[in-house]
Design a protein around this motif. Structure first.
Motif, PDB file in Angstrom:
ATOM      1  N   ASP A 529       0.847  -1.191   0.000  1.00  0.00           N
ATOM      2  CA  ASP A 529       0.000   0.000   0.000  1.00  0.00           C
ATOM      3  C   ASP A 529       0.882   1.240   0.000  1.00  0.00           C
ATOM      4  O   ASP A 529       0.509   2.281   0.547  1.00  0.00           O
ATOM      5  CB  ASP A 529      -0.900  -0.017   1.250  1.00  0.00           C
ATOM      6  CG  ASP A 529      -2.190   0.776   1.042  1.00  0.00           C
ATOM      7  OD1 ASP A 529      -2.297   1.461   0.009  1.00  0.00           O
ATOM      8  OD2 ASP A 529      -3.069   0.700   1.918  1.00  0.00           O
ATOM      9  N   ALA A 530       2.071   1.113  -0.597  1.00  0.00           N
ATOM     10  CA  ALA A 530       3.044   2.216  -0.588  1.00  0.00           C
ATOM     11  C   ALA A 530       2.452   3.445  -1.263  1.00  0.00           C
ATOM     12  O   ALA A 530       1.848   3.363  -2.323  1.00  0.00           O
ATOM     13  CB  ALA A 530       4.322   1.792  -1.302  1.00  0.00           C
ATOM     14  N   HIS A 531       2.625   4.590  -0.621  1.00  0.00           N
ATOM     15  CA  HIS A 531       2.215   5.858  -1.210  1.00  0.00           C
ATOM     16  C   HIS A 531       3.443   6.681  -1.583  1.00  0.00           C
ATOM     17  O   HIS A 531       3.334   7.839  -1.959  1.00  0.00           O
ATOM     18  CB  HIS A 531       1.310   6.631  -0.249  1.00  0.00           C
ATOM     19  CG  HIS A 531      -0.099   6.107  -0.212  1.00  0.00           C
ATOM     20  ND1 HIS A 531      -0.408   4.863   0.287  1.00  0.00           N
ATOM     21  CD2 HIS A 531      -1.265   6.639  -0.646  1.00  0.00           C
ATOM     22  CE1 HIS A 531      -1.720   4.675   0.171  1.00  0.00           C
ATOM     23  NE2 HIS A 531      -2.261   5.726  -0.393  1.00  0.00           N
ATOM     24  N   ALA A 532       4.621   6.084  -1.417  1.00  0.00           N
ATOM     25  CA  ALA A 532       5.884   6.727  -1.787  1.00  0.00           C
ATOM     26  C   ALA A 532       6.942   5.633  -1.876  1.00  0.00           C
ATOM     27  O   ALA A 532       6.761   4.549  -1.315  1.00  0.00           O
ATOM     28  CB  ALA A 532       6.288   7.757  -0.738  1.00  0.00           C
ATOM     29  N   THR A 533       8.040   5.919  -2.563  1.00  0.00           N
ATOM     30  CA  THR A 533       9.050   4.871  -2.788  1.00  0.00           C
ATOM     31  C   THR A 533       9.606   4.318  -1.473  1.00  0.00           C
ATOM     32  O   THR A 533       9.892   3.136  -1.379  1.00  0.00           O
ATOM     33  CB  THR A 533      10.223   5.408  -3.627  1.00  0.00           C
ATOM     34  OG1 THR A 533      10.693   6.619  -3.029  1.00  0.00           O
ATOM     35  CG2 THR A 533       9.798   5.695  -5.054  1.00  0.00           C
ATOM     36  N   ASN A 534       9.728   5.184  -0.451  1.00  0.00           N
ATOM     37  CA  ASN A 534      10.317   4.687   0.797  1.00  0.00           C
ATOM     38  C   ASN A 534       9.368   3.780   1.594  1.00  0.00           C
ATOM     39  O   ASN A 534       9.749   3.194   2.588  1.00  0.00           O
ATOM     40  CB  ASN A 534      10.824   5.848   1.668  1.00  0.00           C
ATOM     41  CG  ASN A 534       9.711   6.764   2.104  1.00  0.00           C
ATOM     42  OD1 ASN A 534       8.703   6.884   1.401  1.00  0.00           O
ATOM     43  ND2 ASN A 534       9.861   7.375   3.256  1.00  0.00           N
ATOM     44  N   HIS A 535       8.114   3.662   1.156  1.00  0.00           N
ATOM     45  CA  HIS A 535       7.188   2.723   1.818  1.00  0.00           C
ATOM     46  C   HIS A 535       7.338   1.299   1.283  1.00  0.00           C
ATOM     47  O   HIS A 535       6.783   0.371   1.852  1.00  0.00           O
ATOM     48  CB  HIS A 535       5.729   3.148   1.602  1.00  0.00           C
ATOM     49  CG  HIS A 535       5.372   4.451   2.247  1.00  0.00           C
ATOM     50  ND1 HIS A 535       4.281   5.200   1.843  1.00  0.00           N
ATOM     51  CD2 HIS A 535       5.954   5.146   3.254  1.00  0.00           C
ATOM     52  CE1 HIS A 535       4.213   6.302   2.577  1.00  0.00           C
ATOM     53  NE2 HIS A 535       5.214   6.292   3.434  1.00  0.00           N
ATOM     54  N   LEU A 536       8.051   1.154   0.164  1.00  0.00           N
ATOM     55  CA  LEU A 536       8.109  -0.170  -0.470  1.00  0.00           C
ATOM     56  C   LEU A 536       8.776  -1.215   0.432  1.00  0.00           C
ATOM     57  O   LEU A 536       8.501  -2.400   0.337  1.00  0.00           O
ATOM     58  CB  LEU A 536       8.857  -0.082  -1.806  1.00  0.00           C
ATOM     59  CG  LEU A 536       8.084   0.665  -2.906  1.00  0.00           C
ATOM     60  CD1 LEU A 536       9.010   0.981  -4.081  1.00  0.00           C
ATOM     61  CD2 LEU A 536       6.887  -0.155  -3.375  1.00  0.00           C
ATOM     62  N   SER A 537       9.626  -0.741   1.350  1.00  0.00           N
ATOM     63  CA  SER A 537      10.328  -1.685   2.230  1.00  0.00           C
ATOM     64  C   SER A 537       9.399  -2.298   3.278  1.00  0.00           C
ATOM     65  O   SER A 537       9.788  -3.220   3.991  1.00  0.00           O
ATOM     66  CB  SER A 537      11.493  -0.982   2.927  1.00  0.00           C
ATOM     67  OG  SER A 537      10.998   0.096   3.691  1.00  0.00           O
TER      68      SER A 537
END
Length: 571
Positions: A529-537
């Motif tokens: 549910d990433a809303h930005a690249t840094n949420h992908l982790s």
DNA sequence: GCCGTTTTCGGCCCGACTGTTTTCAGTCG
């Protein structure tokens, strides 16, 4: 859901019995409270279906406690508790939250100074009245005042998603010290529990005093709570506590096992040890004074005739029985998850472009992603209408051709309306590679209506995954209730997967429900549910939930290769 | 009050640290 209320009462009964030095009852009440807290089913429902007999199937609940639960369901209170409370009418919930204040002190404070509430306590402490009591000196009084401020600040547990990076930073720093041979975060962090009470780090160190000095003077430390040769405890600016314990090489495995927990798993494991004439503590497994194991965790479990298991499984929910029979499931590994099946771009409420998301995911080693922007209604987070969605699909296809080494699926997160209809026309859904169905409104429907709504949505042949299934926000919003047996059966029948949403405050499905879903034969999908690249982790957090729910590779959609996944989606 | 590869009765985890003591109780994990 009455579970938390009953658990709270049981915790307090335990405190009351401790005040009066009643033997063994406190542990029994506390254990039952802990297990009831973690229960996914409502006690009231369990009772409705099978009476006290069904309640007694809950571990830690016997005849006595089952009857107390029945009493609560029937008349809204538990007489035993009311009686204890009358004898010592204090605000146990908040008073026990003060560090260093236990049931014995609370009882004395009430008897000698009539202190009932945090406010009473603060007033007495400020007036210097506490020091007149036995065992209460100026330091205790000062600590209590500080503890009150802390409780008032409402600091609770921290989400795993925020505590984990912090714990890893501490681990890394300690491991870089020349005096430290090894440092590992244990406790609920190592078990990847969704919320963390404190950070527990274990270390093997040559000169413990130096390492303790370092730990207690890190920039994140607000205050040192205790400091010794083998253990130190600090409060961080963030409000979280962190502990460092130094162990010898010979004991490290036993210590790691002991401090990883959970508590009930350890109690059960020690019972197994006793049955085999061993004694198990944090220093090793002992027969008399002879150490039988302790250097590694594996060694300890093996010596006890129990299969080794990953920390995520150690919740005392049946894992030890299976391990004793050598029948543990082989749960999914972190590196077996090949892609991410929910994320947003700037097309709806995300911060990055489709290409940026793809490049970032590729860097993390993903083989594929699904771009799943909101679609259906304008008022939810910039949701796309049919026309825009078609435009975006072309854009995703372009991006997919442009990047190498990662594939991008055309997806959408589509609202499910009150009746269970998807908010985008079928002929448009048919053009998407992957369709997520989500509930974003009308949370307060009855359990029956909600179950019907979801089952109807699953009947739509285009819907592939039901996402963030209960809508819970940990610590902020309880999820809505559904009849899980019915929903799981419908998911199997319609071949719809159910998501583990990996966002730190969601982790929804919960691990308890993952366990049930898998037992029912449901396929699980993990999405950040990433809303930005840094949420992908966050994918790691979602995978942890799958592991805690005993999911195997075959149960998880994201473990399929890209070609296999396409085949599933076109089913 | 719970629980059963020693048990339907008789067990139930235990060590570290603090602050107050002058030998230890209370708390925590």
């Amino acid at each position: 859901m009455i579970n938390l209320q009953v658990a709270k009462i049981f915790y307090q009964i335990a405190e009351y019995y401790t005040m009066d030095d009643v033997a063994f009852k406190p542990q029994a009440y506390e254990r039952a409270a802990r297990l009831i807290e973690g229960l996914e089913d409502d006690l009231a429902d369990i009772y409705k279906d099978g009476g006290t007999k069904a309640l007694m199937k809950i571990p830690g609940v016997g005849q006595g406690l089952a009857e107390k639960i029945e009493e609560y369901i029937k008349i809204g209170k538990i007489k035993e508790y009311e009686k204890l409370k009358k004898a010592c009418p204090v605000d146990l919930e908040h008073l026990t939250a003060v560090q260093g204040l236990g049931p014995k002190s609370i009882k004395m404070l009430y008897q000698k100074l009539k202190i009932r509430t945090l406010a009473d306590l603060e007033k007495a402490a400020r007036a210097g009245k506490l020091t007149a009591l036995p065992r209460f000196g100026p330091k205790v009084q000062e600590n209590i005042l500080r503890g009150i401020q802390y409780v008032k600040g409402g600091q609770g547990r921290m989400l795993l998603g925020y505590a984990l990076p912090l714990a890893r930073k501490f681990e890394e720093r300690l491991n870089n010290l020349p005096d430290v041979e090894r440092a590992v975060a244990a406790g609920s962090i190592r078990r990847m529990k969704e919320t963390i009470g404190d950070i527990d780090i274990l270390a093997i160190a040559k000169r413990p005093a130096k390492v303790m000095d370092y730990f207690c003077s890190m920039t994140e430390v607000d205050r040192v709570l205790s400091k010794g040769q083998t253990r130190s405890s600090v409060r961080l600016h963030s409000g979280l506590d962190a502990d460092l314990r130094v162990l010898s090489q010979e004991s490290f495995g036993a210590g790691l096992q002991y401090f990883t927990g959970n508590k009930d798993h350890n109690v059960a494991l020690r019972a197994i040890a006793q049955g085999k004439k061993y004694k198990l503590n944090e220093y090793g497994l002992w027969r008399g004074k002879q150490m039988a194991a302790g250097r590694t965790e594996e060694e300890v479990y093996k010596k006890l005739g129990v299969q080794f298991m990953p920390p995520e499984m150690r919740e005392n929910t049946g894992e030890l029985d299976l391990a004793a029979k050598n029948k543990l499931p082989k749960i999914v590994n972190y590196d077996e998850v090949l892609g991410d099946l929910q994320m947003h771009s700037e097309w709806s409420d995300g911060a990055n472009t489709i290409l940026e998301m793809a490049e970032a995911a590729k860097k993390l080693g993903h083989q594929y992603i699904a771009i799943t922007d909101h679609a259906g209604r304008l008022y939810i987070a910039g949701g796309l209408k049919e026309k825009e969605l078609l435009k975006q699909m072309a854009e995703i296809e372009k991006a997919d051709k442009k990047v190498s080494g990662i594939r991008i699926l055309k997806g959408a997160e589509v609202d499910i309306d009150k009746e269970g209809k998807l908010h985008i026309e079928d002929k448009v859904l048919a053009k998407l590679d992957i369709v997520l169905g989500a509930i974003h409104d009308n949370f307060k429907m009855s359990k029956e209506a909600m179950t019907k709504r979801i089952c109807r949505a699953m009947q739509n042949q285009h819907m592939d995954i039901w996402v963030h299934p209960t809508g819970r926000l940990i610590g902020r919003r309880e999820g809505y209730e559904v009849d899980w047996d019915e929903v799981f059966a419908q998911a199997v029948k319609t071949n719809t997967a159910i998501e583990i949403n990996a966002y730190p405050e969601r982790l929804d499905l919960s691990w308890q429900n993952v366990k049930r879903a898998i037992a029912a034969g449901v396929k699980i999908s993990i999405g950040t549910d990433a809303h930005a690249t840094n949420h992908l982790s966050y994918l790691e957090l979602g995978t942890a939930v799958a592991r805690r729910g005993w999911a195997e590779k075959k149960d998880v959609l994201n473990c399929l290769s890209f070609e296999e996944l396409l085949k599933f989606l076109k089913r």
